[in-house]
Design a protein around this motif. Structure first.
Motif, PDB file in Angstrom:
ATOM      1  N   ALA A  41     -15.730   5.914  -6.922  1.00 38.99           N
ATOM      2  CA  ALA A  41     -15.100   7.201  -6.588  1.00 38.99           C
ATOM      3  C   ALA A  41     -14.947   7.406  -5.095  1.00 38.99           C
ATOM      4  O   ALA A  41     -13.937   7.964  -4.639  1.00 38.99           O
ATOM      5  CB  ALA A  41     -15.887   8.343  -7.212  1.00 38.99           C
ATOM      6  N   GLU A  42     -15.908   6.937  -4.318  1.00 37.49           N
ATOM      7  CA  GLU A  42     -15.842   7.183  -2.871  1.00 37.49           C
ATOM      8  C   GLU A  42     -14.739   6.400  -2.168  1.00 37.49           C
ATOM      9  O   GLU A  42     -14.358   6.739  -1.048  1.00 37.49           O
ATOM     10  CB  GLU A  42     -17.203   6.928  -2.202  1.00 37.49           C
ATOM     11  N   ILE A  43     -14.215   5.364  -2.806  1.00 31.49           N
ATOM     12  CA  ILE A  43     -13.101   4.618  -2.203  1.00 31.49           C
ATOM     13  C   ILE A  43     -11.842   4.647  -3.063  1.00 31.49           C
ATOM     14  O   ILE A  43     -10.868   3.972  -2.770  1.00 31.49           O
ATOM     15  CB  ILE A  43     -13.494   3.146  -1.891  1.00 31.49           C
ATOM     16  N   ARG A  44     -11.845   5.438  -4.130  1.00 29.83           N
ATOM     17  CA  ARG A  44     -10.696   5.507  -5.034  1.00 29.83           C
ATOM     18  C   ARG A  44      -9.518   6.162  -4.312  1.00 29.83           C
ATOM     19  O   ARG A  44      -9.627   7.263  -3.811  1.00 29.83           O
ATOM     20  CB  ARG A  44     -11.079   6.300  -6.275  1.00 29.83           C
ATOM     21  N   PRO A  45      -8.349   5.499  -4.269  1.00 34.62           N
ATOM     22  CA  PRO A  45      -7.192   6.067  -3.575  1.00 34.62           C
ATOM     23  C   PRO A  45      -6.485   7.122  -4.424  1.00 34.62           C
ATOM     24  O   PRO A  45      -6.733   7.260  -5.618  1.00 34.62           O
ATOM     25  CB  PRO A  45      -6.279   4.853  -3.372  1.00 34.62           C
ATOM     26  N   ASP A  46      -5.591   7.880  -3.784  1.00 36.95           N
ATOM     27  CA  ASP A  46      -4.746   8.819  -4.521  1.00 36.95           C
ATOM     28  C   ASP A  46      -3.812   8.044  -5.429  1.00 36.95           C
ATOM     29  O   ASP A  46      -3.367   6.948  -5.096  1.00 36.95           O
ATOM     30  CB  ASP A  46      -3.907   9.658  -3.553  1.00 36.95           C
ATOM     31  N   ARG A  47      -3.468   8.651  -6.568  1.00 36.15           N
ATOM     32  CA  ARG A  47      -2.531   8.015  -7.505  1.00 36.15           C
ATOM     33  C   ARG A  47      -1.077   8.159  -7.060  1.00 36.15           C
ATOM     34  O   ARG A  47      -0.238   7.352  -7.430  1.00 36.15           O
ATOM     35  CB  ARG A  47      -2.650   8.652  -8.898  1.00 36.15           C
ATOM     36  N   ASP A  48      -0.766   9.221  -6.315  1.00 37.63           N
ATOM     37  CA  ASP A  48       0.637   9.516  -6.000  1.00 37.63           C
ATOM     38  C   ASP A  48       1.078   8.847  -4.697  1.00 37.63           C
ATOM     39  O   ASP A  48       1.492   9.478  -3.742  1.00 37.63           O
ATOM     40  CB  ASP A  48       0.875  11.029  -5.960  1.00 37.63           C
ATOM     41  N   GLN A  49       0.976   7.532  -4.686  1.00 37.24           N
ATOM     42  CA  GLN A  49       1.460   6.719  -3.576  1.00 37.24           C
ATOM     43  C   GLN A  49       1.904   5.390  -4.165  1.00 37.24           C
ATOM     44  O   GLN A  49       1.531   5.049  -5.281  1.00 37.24           O
ATOM     45  CB  GLN A  49       0.354   6.496  -2.540  1.00 37.24           C
ATOM     46  N   PRO A  50       2.710   4.635  -3.449  1.00 40.49           N
ATOM     47  CA  PRO A  50       3.096   3.326  -3.979  1.00 40.49           C
ATOM     48  C   PRO A  50       1.889   2.412  -4.165  1.00 40.49           C
ATOM     49  O   PRO A  50       0.937   2.447  -3.384  1.00 40.49           O
ATOM     50  CB  PRO A  50       4.031   2.779  -2.890  1.00 40.49           C
ATOM     51  N   PHE A  51       1.931   1.627  -5.238  1.00 41.77           N
ATOM     52  CA  PHE A  51       0.945   0.589  -5.503  1.00 41.77           C
ATOM     53  C   PHE A  51       1.687  -0.739  -5.568  1.00 41.77           C
ATOM     54  O   PHE A  51       2.790  -0.824  -6.107  1.00 41.77           O
ATOM     55  CB  PHE A  51       0.202   0.840  -6.819  1.00 41.77           C
ATOM     56  N   TYR A  52       1.081  -1.774  -5.031  1.00 40.39           N
ATOM     57  CA  TYR A  52       1.734  -3.065  -4.861  1.00 40.39           C
ATOM     58  C   TYR A  52       1.035  -4.149  -5.679  1.00 40.39           C
ATOM     59  O   TYR A  52      -0.191  -4.216  -5.720  1.00 40.39           O
ATOM     60  CB  TYR A  52       1.711  -3.466  -3.378  1.00 40.39           C
ATOM     61  N   HIS A  53       1.855  -4.999  -6.294  1.00 37.68           N
ATOM     62  CA  HIS A  53       1.375  -6.185  -6.997  1.00 37.68           C
ATOM     63  C   HIS A  53       1.468  -7.336  -5.995  1.00 37.68           C
ATOM     64  O   HIS A  53       2.554  -7.596  -5.460  1.00 37.68           O
ATOM     65  CB  HIS A  53       2.255  -6.490  -8.207  1.00 37.68           C
ATOM     66  N   LEU A  54       0.336  -7.996  -5.752  1.00 35.53           N
ATOM     67  CA  LEU A  54       0.303  -9.073  -4.767  1.00 35.53           C
ATOM     68  C   LEU A  54      -0.087 -10.396  -5.402  1.00 35.53           C
ATOM     69  O   LEU A  54      -0.961 -10.435  -6.265  1.00 35.53           O
ATOM     70  CB  LEU A  54      -0.758  -8.798  -3.686  1.00 35.53           C
ATOM     71  N   LEU A  55       0.549 -11.462  -4.940  1.00 33.76           N
ATOM     72  CA  LEU A  55       0.006 -12.797  -5.159  1.00 33.76           C
ATOM     73  C   LEU A  55      -0.987 -12.950  -4.018  1.00 33.76           C
ATOM     74  O   LEU A  55      -0.611 -13.169  -2.867  1.00 33.76           O
ATOM     75  CB  LEU A  55       1.110 -13.856  -5.087  1.00 33.76           C
ATOM     76  N   ALA A  56      -2.252 -12.739  -4.318  1.00 31.31           N
ATOM     77  CA  ALA A  56      -3.290 -12.607  -3.299  1.00 31.31           C
ATOM     78  C   ALA A  56      -4.164 -13.843  -3.218  1.00 31.31           C
ATOM     79  O   ALA A  56      -4.182 -14.672  -4.122  1.00 31.31           O
ATOM     80  CB  ALA A  56      -4.147 -11.384  -3.613  1.00 31.31           C
ATOM     81  N   GLU A  57      -4.886 -13.921  -2.102  1.00 32.47           N
ATOM     82  CA  GLU A  57      -5.846 -15.004  -1.930  1.00 32.47           C
ATOM     83  C   GLU A  57      -6.907 -14.593  -0.915  1.00 32.47           C
ATOM     84  O   GLU A  57      -6.670 -13.764  -0.041  1.00 32.47           O
ATOM     85  CB  GLU A  57      -5.155 -16.280  -1.467  1.00 32.47           C
ATOM     86  N   ASN A  58      -8.091 -15.168  -1.118  1.00 37.38           N
ATOM     87  CA  ASN A  58      -9.154 -15.037  -0.132  1.00 37.38           C
ATOM     88  C   ASN A  58      -9.641 -16.452   0.162  1.00 37.38           C
ATOM     89  O   ASN A  58      -8.974 -17.417  -0.205  1.00 37.38           O
ATOM     90  CB  ASN A  58     -10.259 -14.101  -0.631  1.00 37.38           C
ATOM     91  N   ASP A  59     -10.772 -16.575   0.799  1.00 41.11           N
ATOM     92  CA  ASP A  59     -11.252 -17.919   1.149  1.00 41.11           C
ATOM     93  C   ASP A  59     -11.592 -18.769  -0.060  1.00 41.11           C
ATOM     94  O   ASP A  59     -11.585 -19.987   0.022  1.00 41.11           O
ATOM     95  CB  ASP A  59     -12.483 -17.828   2.060  1.00 41.11           C
ATOM     96  N   GLU A  60     -11.888 -18.118  -1.206  1.00 41.59           N
ATOM     97  CA  GLU A  60     -12.341 -18.867  -2.375  1.00 41.59           C
ATOM     98  C   GLU A  60     -11.265 -19.161  -3.406  1.00 41.59           C
ATOM     99  O   GLU A  60     -11.290 -20.187  -4.058  1.00 41.59           O
ATOM    100  CB  GLU A  60     -13.467 -18.106  -3.100  1.00 41.59           C
ATOM    101  N   THR A  61     -10.308 -18.224  -3.601  1.00 42.16           N
ATOM    102  CA  THR A  61      -9.433 -18.366  -4.761  1.00 42.16           C
ATOM    103  C   THR A  61      -8.108 -17.643  -4.557  1.00 42.16           C
ATOM    104  O   THR A  61      -7.931 -16.892  -3.608  1.00 42.16           O
ATOM    105  CB  THR A  61     -10.150 -17.823  -6.023  1.00 42.16           C
ATOM    106  N   GLU A  62      -7.181 -17.870  -5.488  1.00 44.13           N
ATOM    107  CA  GLU A  62      -5.901 -17.172  -5.533  1.00 44.13           C
ATOM    108  C   GLU A  62      -5.866 -16.342  -6.805  1.00 44.13           C
ATOM    109  O   GLU A  62      -6.366 -16.775  -7.839  1.00 44.13           O
ATOM    110  CB  GLU A  62      -4.725 -18.160  -5.555  1.00 44.13           C
ATOM    111  N   TYR A  63      -5.250 -15.173  -6.756  1.00 40.74           N
ATOM    112  CA  TYR A  63      -5.234 -14.261  -7.903  1.00 40.74           C
ATOM    113  C   TYR A  63      -4.141 -13.227  -7.714  1.00 40.74           C
ATOM    114  O   TYR A  63      -3.463 -13.201  -6.687  1.00 40.74           O
ATOM    115  CB  TYR A  63      -6.606 -13.588  -8.066  1.00 40.74           C
ATOM    116  N   VAL A  64      -3.965 -12.352  -8.705  1.00 40.26           N
ATOM    117  CA  VAL A  64      -3.041 -11.224  -8.606  1.00 40.26           C
ATOM    118  C   VAL A  64      -3.868  -9.981  -8.310  1.00 40.26           C
ATOM    119  O   VAL A  64      -4.897  -9.740  -8.943  1.00 40.26           O
ATOM    120  CB  VAL A  64      -2.233 -11.047  -9.912  1.00 40.26           C
ATOM    121  N   ALA A  65      -3.425  -9.198  -7.332  1.00 44.59           N
ATOM    122  CA  ALA A  65      -4.125  -7.962  -6.964  1.00 44.59           C
ATOM    123  C   ALA A  65      -3.165  -6.783  -7.112  1.00 44.59           C
ATOM    124  O   ALA A  65      -1.946  -6.941  -7.025  1.00 44.59           O
ATOM    125  CB  ALA A  65      -4.628  -8.048  -5.528  1.00 44.59           C
ATOM    126  N   TYR A  66      -3.735  -5.611  -7.350  1.00 44.44           N
ATOM    127  CA  TYR A  66      -2.982  -4.357  -7.468  1.00 44.44           C
ATOM    128  C   TYR A  66      -3.601  -3.400  -6.451  1.00 44.44           C
ATOM    129  O   TYR A  66      -4.768  -3.023  -6.593  1.00 44.44           O
ATOM    130  CB  TYR A  66      -3.105  -3.830  -8.895  1.00 44.44           C
TER     131      TYR A  66
END
Length: 109
Positions: free
Chosen positions: A44-69
């Motif tokens: 809850a303390e980091i939950r963003p507002d719902r009424d803003q654009p949300f993005y689907h990403l082909l994401a990656e960090n140092d360990e893996t690749e994944y889809v992020a929202y």
């Protein structure tokens, strides 16, 4: 509900403001469009507002690749110019001569 224009575009490389990952945007929702379960899993303390654009990403960090929202408020443009390694990028995007990612013309939504 107010309508907001998306700050970022499909094909843009972004990074998360808080968590150590980056990725390329492949879809945009004008406002939150995921499940209640996913929403409630965000602390809850980091939950963003719902009424803003949300993005689907082909994401990656140092360990893996994944889809992020990710909410718009948690993204910034990635200035690193480091190539992304997510294997799905070449399925969705063509790379222009100047290195930009553009959706493949045969892609349907």
């Amino acid at each position: 509900m107010k309508q907001r224009n998306a700050k970022f575009t499909i094909g843009e490389v972004v990074r998360h403001k808080v968590f150590p990952f980056r990725g390329v945007i492949f879809d945009v929702d004008p406002e939150y469009a995921n499940t209640e379960e996913w929403w409630n899993a965000i602390p809850a303390e980091i939950r963003p507002d719902r009424d803003q654009p949300f993005y689907h990403l082909l994401a990656e960090n140092d360990e893996t690749e994944y889809v992020a929202y990710v909410s718009e408020q948690n993204l910034v443009h990635d200035e690193s110019e480091q190539p992304l390694r997510n294997p799905n990028i070449t399925r969705i995007f063509d790379t222009t001569p100047n290195g930009e990612l553009r959706p493949k013309s045969a892609m349907t939504h």
